[in-house]
Scaffold this motif. Structure first.
Motif, PDB file in Angstrom:
ATOM      1  N   GLU A 181      25.877  18.412  25.056  1.00  0.00           N
ATOM      2  CA  GLU A 181      25.889  17.146  25.177  1.00  0.00           C
ATOM      3  C   GLU A 181      26.624  16.411  24.000  1.00  0.00           C
ATOM      4  N   ALA A 182      27.485  17.200  22.882  1.00  0.00           N
ATOM      5  CA  ALA A 182      27.915  16.761  22.059  1.00  0.00           C
ATOM      6  C   ALA A 182      29.258  15.618  22.205  1.00  0.00           C
ATOM      7  N   GLU A 183      30.020  15.931  23.327  1.00  0.00           N
ATOM      8  CA  GLU A 183      31.020  15.186  23.716  1.00  0.00           C
ATOM      9  C   GLU A 183      30.607  13.778  24.176  1.00  0.00           C
ATOM     10  N   ARG A 184      29.472  13.818  24.901  1.00  0.00           N
ATOM     11  CA  ARG A 184      29.045  12.287  25.348  1.00  0.00           C
ATOM     12  C   ARG A 184      28.349  11.571  24.251  1.00  0.00           C
ATOM     13  N   MET A 185      27.854  12.413  23.454  1.00  0.00           N
ATOM     14  CA  MET A 185      27.146  11.794  22.239  1.00  0.00           C
ATOM     15  C   MET A 185      28.152  11.254  21.135  1.00  0.00           C
ATOM     16  N   GLU A 186      29.298  11.902  20.944  1.00  0.00           N
ATOM     17  CA  GLU A 186      30.258  11.327  20.191  1.00  0.00           C
ATOM     18  C   GLU A 186      30.867   9.985  20.833  1.00  0.00           C
ATOM     19  N   GLN A 187      31.131  10.042  22.168  1.00  0.00           N
ATOM     20  CA  GLN A 187      31.639   8.759  22.578  1.00  0.00           C
ATOM     21  C   GLN A 187      30.634   7.660  22.705  1.00  0.00           C
ATOM     22  N   ALA A 188      29.200   7.822  22.944  1.00  0.00           N
ATOM     23  CA  ALA A 188      28.393   6.761  22.780  1.00  0.00           C
ATOM     24  C   ALA A 188      28.305   6.246  21.297  1.00  0.00           C
ATOM     25  N   ILE A 189      28.474   7.101  20.344  1.00  0.00           N
ATOM     26  CA  ILE A 189      28.307   6.728  18.953  1.00  0.00           C
ATOM     27  C   ILE A 189      29.677   5.743  18.860  1.00  0.00           C
ATOM     28  N   SER A 190      30.551   6.301  19.061  1.00  0.00           N
ATOM     29  CA  SER A 190      31.937   5.431  18.930  1.00  0.00           C
ATOM     30  C   SER A 190      32.041   4.000  19.596  1.00  0.00           C
ATOM     31  N   ASP A 191      31.631   4.169  20.988  1.00  0.00           N
ATOM     32  CA  ASP A 191      31.184   3.007  21.689  1.00  0.00           C
ATOM     33  C   ASP A 191      30.201   1.987  21.046  1.00  0.00           C
ATOM     34  N   HIS A 192      29.259   2.482  20.358  1.00  0.00           N
ATOM     35  CA  HIS A 192      28.183   1.570  19.639  1.00  0.00           C
ATOM     36  C   HIS A 192      28.650   0.946  18.550  1.00  0.00           C
TER      37      HIS A 192
END
Length: 235
Positions: A181-192
């Motif tokens: 899930e790391a790639e999805r989490m990195e993208q979510a944090i970047s989006d937020h």
């Protein structure tokens, strides 16, 4: 009750507000905030992944949580912080960035900062006389068998493994995130956080956090500006 000396941005700082929404709690007020859905993660999933970080509030550790030495009072610690911060210059970071440290995500300096490392080391040493020794159970909770020799020495001498040469400034955003899930989490944090991840950051205030009882959420007790000129604020 335990105390900790952390850095956290001022309450009205955009980074502080954005991080409070991400973690679901504002350490300045202790207010719980509704969980947010970000990217492909539901609000419930974000709440799950931020649970460990939420209890401590958005911060960077400078002096890890400690009990006061017997005979000392909270007011003495606050006064010592006031005196200390009058002598200290703020530290400016040109930019922060998102990083994955082991298996959790945090905001870190984009470039090394000897000035910040020196300040962190000095804080550890300066406030050591206020720290009560760790109990055997507190030592055990740090999983000493998994620490390097240097980290184990720090734990016994300073009450925390990651000080001095082992220190790395970071502002934690998640608990452990599985590799899948790391790639999805990195993208979510970047989006937020968006462009805030490219902004400079000034370490201009030390915050005294308190944990009223074991397991309770940490909350800011007082803020102490570096290089003075302003009266201390009470959260």
């Amino acid at each position: 009750m335990r105390y900790a000396i952390y850095f956290t941005p001022e309450r009205d700082d955009p980074l502080a507000k954005t991080a409070a929404r991400w973690l679901g709690r504002d350490p300045h007020t202790g207010e719980a905030l509704p969980p947010v859905a970000v990217g492909s993660f539901s609000a419930a999933e974000i709440a799950f992944h931020t649970a460990a970080a939420r209890r401590y509030g958005f911060h960077a550790t400078l002096k890890a949580p400690f009990r006061l030495m017997d005979g000392l009072k909270e007011a003495e610690l606050c006064d010592a912080l006031d005196r200390y911060t009058l002598q200290q210059e703020p530290v400016h970071l040109e930019r922060i960035k998102l990083a994955r440290l082991n298996s959790f995500f945090a905001l870190v300096p984009a470039d090394p900062s000897p000035e910040l490392n020196a300040l962190a080391s000095d804080i550890v040493t300066a406030f050591e006389p206020y720290r009560a020794p760790l109990s055997p159970s507190e030592i055990e909770r740090r999983n000493p068998d998994n620490l390097s020799p240097a980290q184990l020495k720090n734990l016994h001498k300073w009450g925390y493994p990651y000080v001095h040469e082992e220190f790395r400034f970071h502002m934690t955003l998640t608990g452990r995130v599985p590799a899948a899930e790391a790639e999805r989490m990195e993208q979510a944090i970047s989006d937020h956080f968006g462009p805030l991840l490219l902004e400079p950051l000034t370490i201009g205030t030390l915050a005294l956090f308190i944990e009223p009882e074991p397991g309770a959420p940490f909350k800011i007790k007082s803020l102490h500006p570096l290089q003075g000129g302003r009266a201390r604020k009470t959260a």
